[in-house]
Write an enzyme that holds these catalytic residues in place. Structure first.
Site, PDB file in Angstrom:
ATOM      1  N   THR A 157       0.741  -1.327   0.585  1.00 29.94           N
ATOM      2  CA  THR A 157       0.139   0.343  -0.182  1.00 29.94           C
ATOM      3  C   THR A 157       1.005   1.271   0.078  1.00 29.94           C
ATOM      4  OG1 THR A 157      -2.271   0.809   1.192  1.00 29.94           O
ATOM      5  CG2 THR A 157      -0.402   0.387   2.753  1.00 29.94           C
ATOM      6  N   CYS A 158       0.282   1.927   0.290  1.00 33.10           N
ATOM      7  CA  CYS A 158       0.700   3.585  -0.739  1.00 33.10           C
ATOM      8  C   CYS A 158       1.194   3.796   1.429  1.00 33.10           C
ATOM      9  CB  CYS A 158       0.215   4.757  -1.200  1.00 33.10           C
ATOM     10  SG  CYS A 158      -0.181   4.597  -2.640  1.00 33.10           S
TER      11      CYS A 158
END
Length: 176
Positions: A157-158
């Site tokens: 994920t970011c």
């Protein structure tokens, strides 16, 4: 839909999608293919759900711990210790995976650790290099590791502490 992912004591309890011919199709679409800011977790187009050594699963980092935003909590060792098992179910198999590393890196940089390229591992040396780098980058020491030929899941994920940052959780399949 190719699988279902669940982590007890978290909100992660989602279908996992894959569209090999349209790689980021579910980045901004829900399960019903409607536009959605949240998207739906999806597997890298280069992965084969049945045979790949490492399944890379992408999900949005949404505030309030939604979607893969809850992975942020894995930066703390205590959270990991209480939530180290990932359940992953396909139409042919139900398996549990134990987390072996949690780290951040930068995507798309020439010097970055390109964890997303480790899908079909060629040999023991490549596998060991991958695991050693994951362990080296991990926020804390985790006794559990993986051995050559183990199946892996990588959640991505970011991560917003730097440009193109990624928060990565790597887990190895538990054998029964």
């Amino acid at each position: 839909m190719v699988a279902w992912i669940k982590i007890e004591n978290t909100n992660i309890d989602y279908p996992v999608m894959q569209t090999k011919d349209r790689p980021d199709y579910y980045l901004r679409r829900n399960f019903y293919k409607e536009n959605s800011y949240y998207g739906t977790p999806y597997i890298d187009e280069n992965c084969n759900i049945e045979t790949s050594d490492n399944l890379i699963i992408y999900g949005h980092h949404i505030k309030n711990n939604q979607m893969f935003g809850i992975l942020e909590k894995y930066k703390k060792e205590n959270f990991y210790k209480e939530n180290k098992i990932i359940e992953f179910t396909t139409k042919n198999k139900s398996a549990k995976y134990e987390i072996i590393a949690v780290f951040t890196t930068v995507a798309y940089s020439k010097d970055a650790f390109k964890y997303y390229e480790f899908i079909n591992i060629q040999d023991k040396e490549e596998f060991d290099t991958f695991i050693n780098k994951c362990k080296e980058l991990s926020f804390y020491d985790i006794d559990k590791s993986a051995e050559y030929r183990d199946k892996l899941i990588t959640l991505s994920t970011c991560e917003y502490s730097r440009k193109n940052g990624r928060l990565v959780v790597v887990a190895t399949e538990l054998t029964t």
